[in-house]
Scaffold this motif. Structure first.
Motif, short mmCIF file in Angstrom:
data_model
loop_
_atom_site.label_atom_id
_atom_site.label_comp_id
_atom_site.label_asym_id
_atom_site.label_seq_id
_atom_site.Cartn_x
_atom_site.Cartn_y
_atom_site.Cartn_z
N ALA A 129 51.87 106.97 48.60
CA ALA A 129 51.62 105.93 49.61
C ALA A 129 52.89 105.12 49.86
O ALA A 129 53.21 104.80 51.01
CB ALA A 129 50.50 105.01 49.13
N ASN A 130 53.64 104.84 48.80
CA ASN A 130 54.86 104.04 48.98
C ASN A 130 56.01 104.87 49.55
O ASN A 130 56.87 104.33 50.25
CB ASN A 130 55.24 103.36 47.67
CG ASN A 130 54.36 102.16 47.42
OD1 ASN A 130 54.29 101.25 48.25
ND2 ASN A 130 53.63 102.16 46.31
N LEU A 131 56.00 106.17 49.28
CA LEU A 131 57.01 107.05 49.90
C LEU A 131 56.80 107.06 51.42
O LEU A 131 57.76 107.02 52.19
CB LEU A 131 56.87 108.45 49.31
CG LEU A 131 58.11 109.34 49.33
CD1 LEU A 131 59.29 108.65 48.69
CD2 LEU A 131 57.80 110.66 48.65
N GLU A 132 55.55 107.07 51.80
CA GLU A 132 55.22 107.04 53.23
C GLU A 132 55.65 105.69 53.82
O GLU A 132 56.19 105.62 54.92
CB GLU A 132 53.72 107.26 53.41
CG GLU A 132 53.35 107.40 54.86
CD GLU A 132 51.93 107.93 55.05
OE1 GLU A 132 51.30 108.36 54.05
OE2 GLU A 132 51.48 107.89 56.20
N ARG A 133 55.44 104.63 53.04
CA ARG A 133 55.78 103.28 53.49
C ARG A 133 57.28 103.15 53.81
O ARG A 133 57.67 102.35 54.65
CB ARG A 133 55.41 102.33 52.36
CG ARG A 133 54.96 100.97 52.73
CD ARG A 133 54.34 100.34 51.51
NE ARG A 133 54.25 98.90 51.60
CZ ARG A 133 54.00 98.10 50.56
NH1 ARG A 133 53.82 98.61 49.36
NH2 ARG A 133 53.92 96.81 50.73
N VAL A 134 58.11 103.91 53.09
CA VAL A 134 59.56 103.83 53.34
C VAL A 134 60.05 104.99 54.23
O VAL A 134 61.25 105.23 54.34
CB VAL A 134 60.38 103.81 52.02
CG1 VAL A 134 59.97 102.62 51.16
CG2 VAL A 134 60.23 105.12 51.23
N GLY A 135 59.09 105.68 54.85
CA GLY A 135 59.46 106.71 55.83
C GLY A 135 59.94 108.01 55.23
O GLY A 135 60.68 108.75 55.87
N LEU A 136 59.53 108.32 53.99
CA LEU A 136 60.01 109.54 53.35
C LEU A 136 58.88 110.46 52.89
O LEU A 136 59.04 111.22 51.93
CB LEU A 136 60.92 109.19 52.16
CG LEU A 136 62.29 108.62 52.53
CD1 LEU A 136 63.03 108.16 51.27
CD2 LEU A 136 63.13 109.66 53.27
N ALA A 137 57.74 110.39 53.59
CA ALA A 137 56.64 111.29 53.26
C ALA A 137 57.15 112.73 53.30
O ALA A 137 57.94 113.10 54.18
CB ALA A 137 55.51 111.10 54.25
#
Ligand code: ADP
Ligand code: MG
Length: 250
Positions: A129-137
């Protein structure tokens, strides 16, 4: 407002903080208040004590005198469980400090599992979820060396966020980056600010401070020389020392 309600509005309160290294007094009586949801930027010349101040806020350095209160807990009280209190504080450094031998997912989960005792499943869910939050999904299997500096710094931010901090400290998070990578990291920080994260940011990015900060502190030689809204401190500085500094960095 009752005292309790007034206090709960304050995320970080630093009072008359002093720090010496041997005979050298590096912080000479700092007062600082960060309200919940506020972004406070600290600017000032190299060697003025900005990093030492941030490191005192999460007690990576032990203050010589003064108090630091985070979320109502006095970290400078010798009886306080520092490790428990520090978990509420995320920190992002200039050098990203990822574990180079671990892939992105393991970088995101190791402290969640060891410190917060989360299950692998929970830690991975939070990490993703946090990887997605920083644009790195989608980059969870990459090794740090396969990522650009800007991407590594965004992983470092995601790692800090995965601990569910109440306050995020940033120490010149873009200073080690190639210029073309700075914008992505600042964009992530801007989004965090918009989401209401409480942030204390040491930065030389004056445009970011101008647009995102609720309050700017100008530090020089271990004291806060001037503080106020960015349009005042950066736009119309009152102090000569602030003007001299800004003329060099703007
Ligand atoms: P800034 O982040 O504003 O550049 P620092 O907080 O890193 O400033 O440093 C302030 C001063 O404290 C500098 O003179 C630096 O050399 C000194 N200093 C910082 N850390 C230590 C340390 N661990 N031991 C001795 N001196 C230190
Ligand atoms: Mg520094």
């Amino acid at each position: 407002m009752s005292t309790a309600a007034a206090e709960s509005d304050i995320a970080v309160q630093v009072t008359d903080l002093h720090k010496s290294f041997g005979p050298v007094e590096v912080l000479r009586g700092i007062d600082l208040k960060v309200r919940r949801g506020e972004v406070v930027c600290i600017i000032g010349p190299s060697g003025s004590g900005k990093s030492t101040l941030l490191r005192c806020v999460n007690v990576l350095e032990e203050p010589t005198a003064g108090t630091v209160v985070v979320d109502g807990v006095e970290l400078t009280d010798p009886d306080v469980d520092i490790d428990a209190a520090r978990r509420k504080i995320g920190m992002v450094f200039q050098s990203f400090n990822l574990f180079s031998h671990l892939n992105v997912m393991n970088n995101l989960t190791v402290a969640q599992r060891k410190v917060l005792k989360r299950s692998r499943e929970d830690a991975e869910k939070t990490g993703l979820a946090n990887l997605e939050r920083v644009g790195l999904a989608g980059r969870e299997n990459a090794m740090p060396a396969q990522l650009s500096g800007g991407q590594q710094q965004r992983v470092a931010i995601a790692r800090a966020l995965s601990m569910d901090p109440d306050v995020m400290l940033f120490d010149e998070p873009t200073s080690a980056l190639d210029p073309e990578l700075v914008g992505d990291v600042l964009g992530v920080m801007r989004r965090l600010a918009d989401e209401g994260m409480t942030m204390l940011v040491v930065t030389h990015e004056m445009q970011f401070a101008r647009e995102v900060a609720d309050k700017v502190l100008f530090m020089d030689a271990g004291v806060v020389v001037e503080e106020g809204p960015p349009e005042q401190v950066i736009g119309k500085p009152r102090e000569e020392r602030t003007r001299t500094f800004l003329s060099r960095v703007l």
